[in-house]
Design a protein around this motif. Structure first.
Motif, PDB file in Angstrom:
ATOM      1  N   ALA A  14       1.096  -1.235  -0.071  1.00 16.46           N
ATOM      2  CA  ALA A  14      -0.382   0.097  -0.120  1.00 16.46           C
ATOM      3  C   ALA A  14       0.823   0.748  -0.129  1.00 16.46           C
ATOM      4  O   ALA A  14       0.158   1.505  -1.026  1.00 16.46           O
ATOM      5  N   ALA A  15       1.926   1.388   0.608  1.00 15.96           N
ATOM      6  CA  ALA A  15       2.885   2.473   0.780  1.00 15.96           C
ATOM      7  C   ALA A  15       3.566   3.071  -0.777  1.00 15.96           C
ATOM      8  O   ALA A  15       3.259   4.010  -0.875  1.00 15.96           O
ATOM      9  N   ILE A  16       3.978   1.631  -1.050  1.00 16.95           N
ATOM     10  CA  ILE A  16       3.906   1.909  -2.695  1.00 16.95           C
ATOM     11  C   ILE A  16       3.513   2.237  -3.476  1.00 16.95           C
ATOM     12  O   ILE A  16       4.213   2.961  -3.901  1.00 16.95           O
ATOM     13  N   GLU A  17       2.556   1.624  -3.542  1.00 19.07           N
ATOM     14  CA  GLU A  17       1.227   2.377  -4.230  1.00 19.07           C
ATOM     15  C   GLU A  17       1.178   3.127  -4.249  1.00 19.07           C
ATOM     16  O   GLU A  17       0.820   4.325  -5.358  1.00 19.07           O
ATOM     17  N   ASN A  18       1.073   4.096  -3.038  1.00 19.22           N
ATOM     18  CA  ASN A  18       0.605   5.338  -2.723  1.00 19.22           C
ATOM     19  C   ASN A  18       2.058   6.343  -3.181  1.00 19.22           C
ATOM     20  O   ASN A  18       1.543   7.089  -3.685  1.00 19.22           O
ATOM     21  N   LEU A  19       2.835   5.884  -2.779  1.00 19.07           N
ATOM     22  CA  LEU A  19       4.720   6.019  -3.956  1.00 19.07           C
ATOM     23  C   LEU A  19       4.251   6.495  -4.817  1.00 19.07           C
ATOM     24  O   LEU A  19       4.531   7.064  -4.955  1.00 19.07           O
ATOM     25  N   ASP A  20       3.572   5.467  -5.816  1.00 19.59           N
ATOM     26  CA  ASP A  20       3.204   5.865  -7.517  1.00 19.59           C
ATOM     27  C   ASP A  20       2.757   6.466  -7.706  1.00 19.59           C
ATOM     28  O   ASP A  20       2.653   7.478  -8.657  1.00 19.59           O
ATOM     29  N   ARG A  21       1.653   6.601  -6.786  1.00 18.55           N
ATOM     30  CA  ARG A  21       0.295   7.157  -7.481  1.00 18.55           C
ATOM     31  C   ARG A  21       1.131   8.879  -7.027  1.00 18.55           C
ATOM     32  O   ARG A  21       0.459  10.050  -7.889  1.00 18.55           O
ATOM     33  N   MET A  22       2.041   9.368  -5.894  1.00 17.30           N
ATOM     34  CA  MET A  22       2.321  10.331  -5.852  1.00 17.30           C
ATOM     35  C   MET A  22       3.551  11.156  -6.628  1.00 17.30           C
ATOM     36  O   MET A  22       2.896  12.010  -7.250  1.00 17.30           O
ATOM     37  N   GLY A  23       3.373   9.976  -7.706  1.00 14.92           N
ATOM     38  CA  GLY A  23       4.603   9.972  -8.251  1.00 14.92           C
ATOM     39  C   GLY A  23       5.739  11.956  -8.428  1.00 14.92           C
ATOM     40  O   GLY A  23       6.618  11.655  -7.398  1.00 14.92           O
ATOM     41  N   PRO A  24       6.706  12.390  -8.681  1.00 12.99           N
ATOM     42  CA  PRO A  24       7.217  13.567  -8.582  1.00 12.99           C
ATOM     43  C   PRO A  24       6.782  14.167  -7.439  1.00 12.99           C
ATOM     44  O   PRO A  24       7.934  13.837  -6.635  1.00 12.99           O
ATOM     45  N   LYS A  25       6.078  14.432  -6.532  1.00 15.11           N
ATOM     46  CA  LYS A  25       5.990  14.391  -5.671  1.00 15.11           C
ATOM     47  C   LYS A  25       6.818  14.149  -4.136  1.00 15.11           C
ATOM     48  O   LYS A  25       6.955  14.146  -3.367  1.00 15.11           O
ATOM     49  N   ALA A  26       7.045  13.030  -4.447  1.00 15.66           N
ATOM     50  CA  ALA A  26       7.698  11.626  -3.634  1.00 15.66           C
ATOM     51  C   ALA A  26       8.590  11.446  -3.642  1.00 15.66           C
ATOM     52  O   ALA A  26       9.854  10.420  -3.806  1.00 15.66           O
ATOM     53  N   ILE A  27       9.565  12.815  -4.301  1.00 16.34           N
ATOM     54  CA  ILE A  27      10.955  12.119  -5.500  1.00 16.34           C
ATOM     55  C   ILE A  27      11.935  11.625  -4.036  1.00 16.34           C
ATOM     56  O   ILE A  27      12.931  10.970  -3.558  1.00 16.34           O
ATOM     57  N   ASP A  28      11.509  12.459  -2.228  1.00 16.51           N
ATOM     58  CA  ASP A  28      12.320  12.735  -1.407  1.00 16.51           C
ATOM     59  C   ASP A  28      12.782  10.962  -1.077  1.00 16.51           C
ATOM     60  O   ASP A  28      13.261  10.908  -0.152  1.00 16.51           O
ATOM     61  N   VAL A  29      11.914  10.529  -1.459  1.00 18.37           N
ATOM     62  CA  VAL A  29      11.558   9.276  -0.785  1.00 18.37           C
ATOM     63  C   VAL A  29      12.667   7.760  -1.542  1.00 18.37           C
ATOM     64  O   VAL A  29      12.847   6.895  -1.370  1.00 18.37           O
ATOM     65  N   VAL A  30      12.525   8.362  -2.713  1.00 20.65           N
ATOM     66  CA  VAL A  30      13.570   7.629  -3.764  1.00 20.65           C
ATOM     67  C   VAL A  30      14.826   6.860  -2.932  1.00 20.65           C
ATOM     68  O   VAL A  30      14.686   5.248  -2.542  1.00 20.65           O
ATOM     69  N   PRO A  31      15.800   7.316  -2.349  1.00 19.16           N
ATOM     70  CA  PRO A  31      16.955   6.551  -1.572  1.00 19.16           C
ATOM     71  C   PRO A  31      15.922   5.546  -0.615  1.00 19.16           C
ATOM     72  O   PRO A  31      16.497   4.458   0.022  1.00 19.16           O
TER      73      PRO A  31
END
Length: 75
Positions: A14-31
């Motif tokens: 669920a967390a991964i899917e939420n980040l996927d939907r956020m797109g570029p707004k989730a850039i800080d979570v890439v690491p």
């Protein structure tokens, strides 16, 4: 994002899917996604890896670090 480190697969998915939907707004979570990708690459189930790679593609931009992590997963 603590849910990425959850041992509960449904919570992590669920967390991964939420980040996927956020797109570029989730850039800080890439690491953190790259860390989780390394961790789940040891599992037989390929779906967490596929979900993470899909999310990384939607978050962008594709950096050398992201390419290296994905290439490592393919080997």
């Amino acid at each position: 994002m603590a849910d990425l480190k959850s041992t509960n697969n449904a919570v992590r998915k669920a967390a991964i899917e939420n980040l996927d939907r956020m797109g570029p707004k989730a850039i800080d979570v890439v690491p953190s996604l790259l860390e989780v990708l390394k961790e789940v690459s040891k599992q037989k189930n390929p779906y967490p890896r596929i979900d993470i790679i899909h999310a990384l593609g939607n978050i962008g931009p594709v950096t050398d670090e992201v390419v290296s992590a994905i290439a490592g997963f393919l080997n």
